[in-house]
Design an enzyme around this catalytic site. Structure first.
Site, PDB file in Angstrom:
ATOM      1  N   GLU A   1       0.838  -1.204   0.000  1.00 60.85           N
ATOM      2  CA  GLU A   1       0.000   0.000   0.000  1.00 60.85           C
ATOM      3  C   GLU A   1       0.871   1.250   0.000  1.00 60.85           C
ATOM      4  O   GLU A   1       0.613   2.209  -0.750  1.00 60.85           O
ATOM      5  CB  GLU A   1      -0.917   0.011   1.231  1.00 60.85           C
ATOM      6  CG  GLU A   1      -1.886  -1.167   1.311  1.00 60.85           C
ATOM      7  CD  GLU A   1      -1.318  -2.323   2.135  1.00 60.85           C
ATOM      8  OE1 GLU A   1      -0.091  -2.590   2.025  1.00 60.85           O
ATOM      9  OE2 GLU A   1      -2.085  -2.958   2.875  1.00 60.85           O
TER      10      GLU A   1
ATOM     11  N   CYS B   1      -2.506  -3.470   7.206  1.00 57.16           N
ATOM     12  CA  CYS B   1      -2.073  -3.720   8.577  1.00 57.16           C
ATOM     13  C   CYS B   1      -2.484  -2.553   9.474  1.00 57.16           C
ATOM     14  O   CYS B   1      -2.594  -1.399   9.037  1.00 57.16           O
ATOM     15  CB  CYS B   1      -0.561  -3.937   8.640  1.00 57.16           C
ATOM     16  SG  CYS B   1       0.430  -2.482   8.244  1.00 57.16           S
TER      17      CYS B   1
ATOM     18  N   ASP C   1      24.507 -35.650  -8.072  1.00 60.14           N
ATOM     19  CA  ASP C   1      24.379 -34.619  -9.107  1.00 60.14           C
ATOM     20  C   ASP C   1      25.190 -33.356  -8.845  1.00 60.14           C
ATOM     21  O   ASP C   1      25.348 -32.545  -9.739  1.00 60.14           O
ATOM     22  CB  ASP C   1      22.903 -34.210  -9.254  1.00 60.14           C
ATOM     23  CG  ASP C   1      22.035 -35.379  -9.686  1.00 60.14           C
ATOM     24  OD1 ASP C   1      22.608 -36.398 -10.112  1.00 60.14           O
ATOM     25  OD2 ASP C   1      20.804 -35.258  -9.599  1.00 60.14           O
TER      26      ASP C   1
ATOM     27  N   GLY D   1      15.985 -35.901  -4.097  1.00 54.99           N
ATOM     28  CA  GLY D   1      15.409 -37.016  -4.822  1.00 54.99           C
ATOM     29  C   GLY D   1      14.308 -37.742  -4.086  1.00 54.99           C
ATOM     30  O   GLY D   1      13.613 -37.174  -3.239  1.00 54.99           O
TER      31      GLY D   1
ATOM     32  N   ALA E   1      14.343 -37.598  -0.106  1.00 52.44           N
ATOM     33  CA  ALA E   1      13.917 -36.334   0.488  1.00 52.44           C
ATOM     34  C   ALA E   1      12.441 -36.087   0.214  1.00 52.44           C
ATOM     35  O   ALA E   1      11.693 -35.648   1.101  1.00 52.44           O
ATOM     36  CB  ALA E   1      14.768 -35.184  -0.067  1.00 52.44           C
TER      37      ALA E   1
END
Lengths: 323, 323
Positions: B46, B67, B193, B256, B259
């Site tokens: 804003e 807010c 990797d 991978g 995880a």
């Protein structure tokens, strides 16, 4: 023509070795008669539509070039149509059968009837894929069905797979069965699931196709057990054995991973249908076994998306052979 | 409001712990000013939109309730807006932060400004999912990315995965990285990797997020190797450790399988993004490891399809947590 193609599907899975053709006769914008190749291959769609109908001066839509060859089971459709004197015959796909192969259209034109060719030809070829695959490749058209989770699993580690997909997807799977001449499963699937492979849809119970088991991995398996349990099942010693099948133009491979991989690895899958449920399984059984893929580059360019839609909560996708 | 939501995405991944808000000021049907929460969380959207603009009598669209709390870094947006005397303030989502929680809207109304609430609230909540997840669950919003073949494999048996998806899907994956505060991969992925996990898109190179490795399976792995190779990476001892992260509202898990399964198994995935290439791999590496699924019934009802489209030849799908 779309109506004729839809009619042609009524015979799919029951007309081999004849093509499942559809035919619609239109006069003044109204359908006056419809026909489709009947189970067993006769009457042909054109004869079915002409039976009791006056086609003089009308438009006749037919999904395949009318046949030019007489047989003991009936006259050539090109002659039947010529005698009926329609104003026009609209043809979707040409008939590559050497007994016709342009002669049907030529005979109609020689009789002074206007012929329009190639209307919705791709869609018609897809509806009669079994006939074309038989003529062009000398074997049935093969559909491979996979029903998986989002992460590509077809069962939990213990083999349980009831249910991954929802009722709409499972009902659709039974329609696919009804459109096949033969269903094939692998040895392990027979041992584990004792499937009946019948068509459990109201009104289609009489359309359950021939059932077969792929026996290429027959070690540790008792033929006697199977023969006792499934006395009417056929045995396929290898995917290549489908070339020897007679009267089977549409073949549906339902799994498991070994049978699916055997057909995919032999490059014998023409159409891949996927039912994917919005779930994750994680450790489980993968949809496909070893297809002999050496590197990722070789995997590309083989499949073309032909259809994608929701069936209840599941996504249904159709991929067709790209070349 | 759709324009304000699109603007809000500019700050996504760089405003935590502040929400990535968007704001548009409209007079006589024309946008006269735009704003979004800037990197670091200030200025608020804003204040950014009001800066240098005359909002008197205009309509102000804002994706989150303004807010109501001042801070050392600036005045409350509700007060800024009240002073600017717009005709109307249109709000998408209410702000559940206890320091605002309706007080922002109340203060505007007390100042005689008309307030419209709930316009495109779901879309706005989705665009600011990190902020809402932080407030409601006390942890970052977690996206799990899977890039698979049609049969759910993420690599060949030797681990090679270049490339399964096409350039459009891979570029989209980099946009997803740019929208995250942190990317997480598993130990095995780092070892195999050596990924850089940076954003390789023109103009977005400066948006590469914090990188982390899930070390929960640290056996047989040398921390020293990783520290030498990736000195600036963070270490997560477990998926639950994301609750202790500060300044991280959007977390992207890239794999991978270990995880991915750790986060899915801990029920810590809010959004699942799937890139599916039109290829079959067969025997390979599955996308997900063990997620602790005991039976198929428990797998259902967890995911709701939120988006589905093509990216080049690949299909992109987004699933969101259903409850």
């Amino acid at each position: 023509m779309a109506a004729a193609i839809a009619l042609s599907m009524r015979g799919r899975g029951r007309t081999a070795p004849n093509p499942n053709v559809g035919c619609v006769i239109v006069r003044d914008g109204k359908i006056v008669s419809r026909g489709w190749t009947r189970p067993g291959g006769r009457p042909h769609a054109e004869a079915d539509a002409l039976d009791g109908a006056d086609a003089a001066g009308a438009d006749v839509y037919v999904t395949l070039e009318p046949c030019a060859h007489e047989s003991a089971r009936g006259p050539a459709c090109a002659d039947l149509l010529a005698a009926a004197r329609p104003a026009r015959v609209i043809v979707a796909a040409p008939d590559p059968d050497p007994r016709t192969d342009g002669k049907g259209v030529a005979r109609l034109r020689a009789a002074g009837i206007e012929v329009v060719e190639g209307v919705m030809a791709d869609e018609a070829r897809r509806a009669m894929a079994g006939f074309f695959t038989r003529l062009e490749k000398g074997r049935p058209h093969v559909t491979l069905k996979l029903a998986t989770s989002l992460d590509g699993q077809v069962a939990l580690p213990d083999g349980s797979s009831q249910w991954i997909t929802g009722p709409e997807a499972r009902a659709h799977g039974h329609v696919e069965r009804a459109l096949a001449d033969m269903i094939v499963v692998g040895r392990a699937t027979v041992e584990a699931d004792h499937p009946t492979l019948d068509v459990r849809l109201s009104g289609l119970g009489n359309r359950s196709p021939v059932r077969a088991v792929l026996t290429h991995d027959w070690s540790n398996f008792s033929k006697l057990d199977l023969r006792a349990e499934q006395p009417d099942w056929r045995h396929l010693p290898s995917p290549e054995a489908i070339r020897d099948l007679e009267g089977i133009d549409y073949l549906l491979v339902e799994g498991g991973a070994g049978a699916a991989a055997a057909f995919a690895g032999a490059d014998l899958v023409d159409r891949l249908i996927l039912y994917r449920a919005p779930i994750l399984i994680g450790r489980g059984l993968s949809a496909l076994g070893d297809i002999g893929l050496g590197n990722l580059e070789n995997a590309h360019g083989r499949w073309r998306l032909a259809d994608s839609r929701m069936l209840g909560k599941d996504r249904f996708e159709v991929y067709e052979r790209a070349s």
